[in-house]
Design a protein around this motif. Structure first.
Motif, PDB file in Angstrom:
ATOM      1  N   ALA A  11       0.803  -1.220   0.000  1.00 15.68           N
ATOM      2  CA  ALA A  11       0.000   0.000   0.000  1.00 15.68           C
ATOM      3  C   ALA A  11       0.838   1.273   0.000  1.00 15.68           C
ATOM      4  CB  ALA A  11      -0.933   0.003   1.207  1.00 15.68           C
ATOM      5  N   ALA A  12       2.086   1.199  -0.416  1.00 22.52           N
ATOM      6  CA  ALA A  12       2.947   2.384  -0.354  1.00 22.52           C
ATOM      7  C   ALA A  12       2.733   3.334  -1.522  1.00 22.52           C
ATOM      8  CB  ALA A  12       4.419   1.968  -0.311  1.00 22.52           C
ATOM      9  N   GLN A  13       2.059   2.864  -2.585  1.00 26.29           N
ATOM     10  CA  GLN A  13       1.911   3.722  -3.752  1.00 26.29           C
ATOM     11  C   GLN A  13       0.703   3.307  -4.581  1.00 26.29           C
ATOM     12  OE1 GLN A  13       5.290   3.199  -6.365  1.00 26.29           O
ATOM     13  NE2 GLN A  13       5.180   0.967  -6.275  1.00 26.29           N
ATOM     14  N   ARG A  14       0.331   4.153  -5.496  1.00 27.79           N
ATOM     15  CA  ARG A  14      -0.699   3.920  -6.506  1.00 27.79           C
ATOM     16  C   ARG A  14      -1.990   3.345  -5.913  1.00 27.79           C
ATOM     17  NH1 ARG A  14       0.323   4.727 -11.593  1.00 27.79           N
ATOM     18  NH2 ARG A  14      -0.928   2.980 -12.364  1.00 27.79           N
ATOM     19  N   GLY A  15      -2.509   2.266  -6.468  1.00 27.55           N
ATOM     20  CA  GLY A  15      -3.814   1.781  -6.052  1.00 27.55           C
ATOM     21  C   GLY A  15      -3.894   1.387  -4.595  1.00 27.55           C
ATOM     22  N   GLY A  16      -2.869   0.747  -4.078  1.00 26.96           N
ATOM     23  CA  GLY A  16      -2.874   0.348  -2.676  1.00 26.96           C
ATOM     24  C   GLY A  16      -2.901   1.541  -1.745  1.00 26.96           C
ATOM     25  N   LEU A  17      -2.149   2.579  -2.101  1.00 23.05           N
ATOM     26  CA  LEU A  17      -2.127   3.804  -1.301  1.00 23.05           C
ATOM     27  C   LEU A  17      -3.496   4.475  -1.310  1.00 23.05           C
ATOM     28  CD1 LEU A  17      -0.695   6.068   0.265  1.00 23.05           C
ATOM     29  CD2 LEU A  17       0.080   6.988  -1.941  1.00 23.05           C
ATOM     30  N   HIS A  18      -4.093   4.591  -2.486  1.00 21.22           N
ATOM     31  CA  HIS A  18      -5.416   5.210  -2.590  1.00 21.22           C
ATOM     32  C   HIS A  18      -6.436   4.430  -1.765  1.00 21.22           C
ATOM     33  CE1 HIS A  18      -8.649   7.504  -4.660  1.00 21.22           C
ATOM     34  NE2 HIS A  18      -9.342   6.395  -4.403  1.00 21.22           N
ATOM     35  N   LEU A  19      -6.385   3.117  -1.862  1.00 20.63           N
ATOM     36  CA  LEU A  19      -7.345   2.289  -1.146  1.00 20.63           C
ATOM     37  C   LEU A  19      -7.184   2.414   0.361  1.00 20.63           C
ATOM     38  CD1 LEU A  19      -9.581   0.203  -1.249  1.00 20.63           C
ATOM     39  CD2 LEU A  19      -7.843  -1.566  -1.562  1.00 20.63           C
ATOM     40  N   ALA A  20      -5.951   2.414   0.836  1.00 20.58           N
ATOM     41  CA  ALA A  20      -5.711   2.553   2.272  1.00 20.58           C
ATOM     42  C   ALA A  20      -6.204   3.908   2.776  1.00 20.58           C
ATOM     43  CB  ALA A  20      -4.225   2.383   2.576  1.00 20.58           C
ATOM     44  N   LYS A  21      -5.928   4.973   2.027  1.00 21.69           N
ATOM     45  CA  LYS A  21      -6.425   6.301   2.406  1.00 21.69           C
ATOM     46  C   LYS A  21      -7.953   6.313   2.466  1.00 21.69           C
ATOM     47  CE  LYS A  21      -2.802   9.335   0.531  1.00 21.69           C
ATOM     48  NZ  LYS A  21      -2.542  10.375  -0.497  1.00 21.69           N
ATOM     49  N   HIS A  22      -8.567   5.722   1.467  1.00 22.60           N
ATOM     50  CA  HIS A  22     -10.031   5.670   1.385  1.00 22.60           C
ATOM     51  C   HIS A  22     -10.623   5.009   2.627  1.00 22.60           C
ATOM     52  CE1 HIS A  22     -14.011   5.022  -0.391  1.00 22.60           C
ATOM     53  NE2 HIS A  22     -13.910   3.749  -0.047  1.00 22.60           N
ATOM     54  N   LEU A  23     -10.067   3.883   3.026  1.00 20.38           N
ATOM     55  CA  LEU A  23     -10.604   3.169   4.185  1.00 20.38           C
ATOM     56  C   LEU A  23     -10.328   3.918   5.482  1.00 20.38           C
ATOM     57  CD1 LEU A  23      -9.647  -0.482   3.153  1.00 20.38           C
ATOM     58  CD2 LEU A  23     -11.936   0.524   3.193  1.00 20.38           C
ATOM     59  N   LEU A  24      -9.150   4.493   5.601  1.00 18.21           N
ATOM     60  CA  LEU A  24      -8.832   5.268   6.804  1.00 18.21           C
ATOM     61  C   LEU A  24      -9.756   6.473   6.942  1.00 18.21           C
ATOM     62  CD1 LEU A  24      -4.946   5.105   6.624  1.00 18.21           C
ATOM     63  CD2 LEU A  24      -6.329   4.274   8.540  1.00 18.21           C
ATOM     64  N   GLN A  25     -10.069   7.111   5.833  1.00 20.37           N
ATOM     65  CA  GLN A  25     -10.959   8.268   5.870  1.00 20.37           C
ATOM     66  C   GLN A  25     -12.387   7.879   6.220  1.00 20.37           C
ATOM     67  OE1 GLN A  25     -10.058   9.805   1.974  1.00 20.37           O
ATOM     68  NE2 GLN A  25      -8.219  10.860   2.673  1.00 20.37           N
ATOM     69  N   GLN A  26     -12.729   6.611   6.046  1.00 22.06           N
ATOM     70  CA  GLN A  26     -14.033   6.103   6.464  1.00 22.06           C
ATOM     71  C   GLN A  26     -14.059   5.759   7.952  1.00 22.06           C
ATOM     72  OE1 GLN A  26     -14.776   2.701   3.931  1.00 22.06           O
ATOM     73  NE2 GLN A  26     -15.830   3.932   2.386  1.00 22.06           N
ATOM     74  N   ARG A  35       7.123  -2.814   0.853  1.00 22.22           N
ATOM     75  CA  ARG A  35       8.415  -3.453   0.644  1.00 22.22           C
ATOM     76  C   ARG A  35       9.554  -2.456   0.780  1.00 22.22           C
ATOM     77  NH1 ARG A  35       9.386  -6.529  -4.943  1.00 22.22           N
ATOM     78  NH2 ARG A  35       8.834  -4.423  -5.635  1.00 22.22           N
ATOM     79  N   SER A  36       9.402  -1.268   0.198  1.00 21.37           N
ATOM     80  CA  SER A  36      10.411  -0.217   0.329  1.00 21.37           C
ATOM     81  C   SER A  36       9.725   1.076   0.753  1.00 21.37           C
ATOM     82  CB  SER A  36      11.172  -0.021  -0.991  1.00 21.37           C
ATOM     83  OG  SER A  36      10.282   0.286  -2.047  1.00 21.37           O
ATOM     84  N   HIS A  37      10.421   1.872   1.520  1.00 19.83           N
ATOM     85  CA  HIS A  37       9.813   3.074   2.094  1.00 19.83           C
ATOM     86  C   HIS A  37       9.632   4.144   1.024  1.00 19.83           C
ATOM     87  CE1 HIS A  37       9.105   6.548   4.650  1.00 19.83           C
ATOM     88  NE2 HIS A  37       8.829   5.702   5.623  1.00 19.83           N
ATOM     89  N   LYS A  38       8.396   4.613   0.897  1.00 15.67           N
ATOM     90  CA  LYS A  38       8.063   5.697  -0.014  1.00 15.67           C
ATOM     91  C   LYS A  38       7.262   6.740   0.749  1.00 15.67           C
ATOM     92  CE  LYS A  38       7.972   2.878  -4.235  1.00 15.67           C
ATOM     93  NZ  LYS A  38       8.463   1.631  -3.650  1.00 15.67           N
ATOM     94  N   ALA A  39       7.031   7.878   0.109  1.00 13.99           N
ATOM     95  CA  ALA A  39       6.305   8.957   0.772  1.00 13.99           C
ATOM     96  C   ALA A  39       4.919   8.512   1.219  1.00 13.99           C
ATOM     97  CB  ALA A  39       6.194  10.162  -0.168  1.00 13.99           C
ATOM     98  N   GLY A  40       4.315   7.601   0.469  1.00 16.09           N
ATOM     99  CA  GLY A  40       2.989   7.115   0.811  1.00 16.09           C
ATOM    100  C   GLY A  40       2.929   6.450   2.172  1.00 16.09           C
ATOM    101  N   VAL A  41       4.008   5.821   2.582  1.00 14.97           N
ATOM    102  CA  VAL A  41       4.046   5.185   3.902  1.00 14.97           C
ATOM    103  C   VAL A  41       3.833   6.223   4.992  1.00 14.97           C
ATOM    104  CG1 VAL A  41       5.479   3.893   5.533  1.00 14.97           C
ATOM    105  CG2 VAL A  41       5.521   3.310   3.091  1.00 14.97           C
ATOM    106  N   ASP A  42       4.538   7.344   4.882  1.00 10.38           N
ATOM    107  CA  ASP A  42       4.400   8.407   5.876  1.00 10.38           C
ATOM    108  C   ASP A  42       3.003   9.031   5.843  1.00 10.38           C
ATOM    109  OD1 ASP A  42       7.049   8.082   6.697  1.00 10.38           O
ATOM    110  OD2 ASP A  42       7.772   9.415   5.113  1.00 10.38           O
ATOM    111  N   GLU A  43       2.433   9.155   4.649  1.00 10.30           N
ATOM    112  CA  GLU A  43       1.075   9.697   4.530  1.00 10.30           C
ATOM    113  C   GLU A  43       0.085   8.826   5.293  1.00 10.30           C
ATOM    114  OE1 GLU A  43      -0.392  10.970   0.631  1.00 10.30           O
ATOM    115  OE2 GLU A  43       1.625  10.583  -0.135  1.00 10.30           O
ATOM    116  N   LEU A  44       0.193   7.518   5.133  1.00 13.36           N
ATOM    117  CA  LEU A  44      -0.750   6.612   5.783  1.00 13.36           C
ATOM    118  C   LEU A  44      -0.548   6.573   7.295  1.00 13.36           C
ATOM    119  CD1 LEU A  44      -0.819   3.648   3.234  1.00 13.36           C
ATOM    120  CD2 LEU A  44      -2.488   5.488   3.522  1.00 13.36           C
TER     121      LEU A  44
END
Length: 242
Positions: A11-26, A35-44
């Motif tokens: 869930a660090a990028q693209r579809g997985g990131l969007h989906l995780a954000k969507h569920l958290l916002q609910q 697998r590797s640290h990206k900016a999306g990890v910090d966002e989530l």
């Protein structure tokens, strides 16, 4: 965690990131892997998600992830298998064999072992809520036709669709198991105009829908009480176009 969580792999990028954000916002509790640290990890993490580094290249890495999830929660609402590894086939036989094993490990072995290892948490989630819990496999529309240059990737995703059927039968009635089979939903920044035009022409709808359609399809499956063993195409109608 006091309430059942959703586990999303990759869930660090693209579809997985969007989906995780969507569920958290609910307001849904989310545990996610990367697998590797990206900016999306910090966002989530900032949104309240629990981040677990995971490497599915080995069985040990998969078992470590299962153990880490159990340390975070005793109940799960759903598992969404989004982790994926896109790779071009190798020409040299030894390299091709290694790549095939890699595709098998990420797209088949990891979901297989995670489903088995975390089944008790899904059952506990069903008991906690009085409703069925879910497993969702994210596969790929290209399974319908194969690929000249990504045969190992496509074969492993096809096997994941078959696992959907097996686990749907095995885990019923407390746990529903379904798959979503998307075509390309959103272009990368570096994709040129020719590639974009050619890709859009593959479907009758001819649009770039974005990852919102993935989130809405996941919402549908989580709320659908009478569907298991289904493989939902999310491809703009590519299968009806010659």
């Amino acid at each position: 965690m006091s309430s059942p969580a959703v586990l999303i792999t990759g869930a660090a990028q693209r579809g997985g990131l969007h989906l995780a954000k969507h569920l958290l916002q609910q307001g849904q509790a989310v545990i996610f892997t990367y697998r590797s640290h990206k900016a999306g990890v910090d966002e989530l993490i900032a949104l309240g998600g629990i981040a677990l580094p995971a490497d599915f290249a080995t069985d040990a890495g998969i078992f470590a992830l299962i153990a880490a999830v159990k340390q975070q929660t005793s109940t799960l609402r759903a598992i969404i298998h989004n982790a994926s590894d896109w790779a071009v086939d190798a020409e040299q036989p030894e390299a091709a064999a290694a790549l095939f094993r890699q595709m098998f490990q990420v797209h088949q072995q990891a979901p297989f072992l995670i489903n088995l290892g975390l089944q008790p948490l899904l059952l506990a989630g069903a008991e906690h809520s009085g409703q069925m819990t879910d497993i969702i496999h994210i596969t790929d529309d290209v399974v319908r036709r194969g690929s000249d240059h990504h045969a190992a990737y496509v074969a492993s995703k096809a096997a994941l669709e078959n696992l959907t059927l097996s686990f749907a039968s095995r885990f019923a009635p407390q746990i529903k198991v379904n798959a979503i089979s998307p075509a390309l939903l959103a272009f990368n920044e570096g994709d040129d105009a020719t590639y974009r035009s050619k890709t859009l022409a593959k479907s009758p709808l001819g649009v770039e829908p974005g990852f919102t359609v993935l989130a809405s399809t996941v919402d549908y499956l989580l709320q659908q009480p009478y569907m298991t063993g289904a493989i939902l195409p999310l491809n703009g109608g590519r299968h009806v176009k010659a």
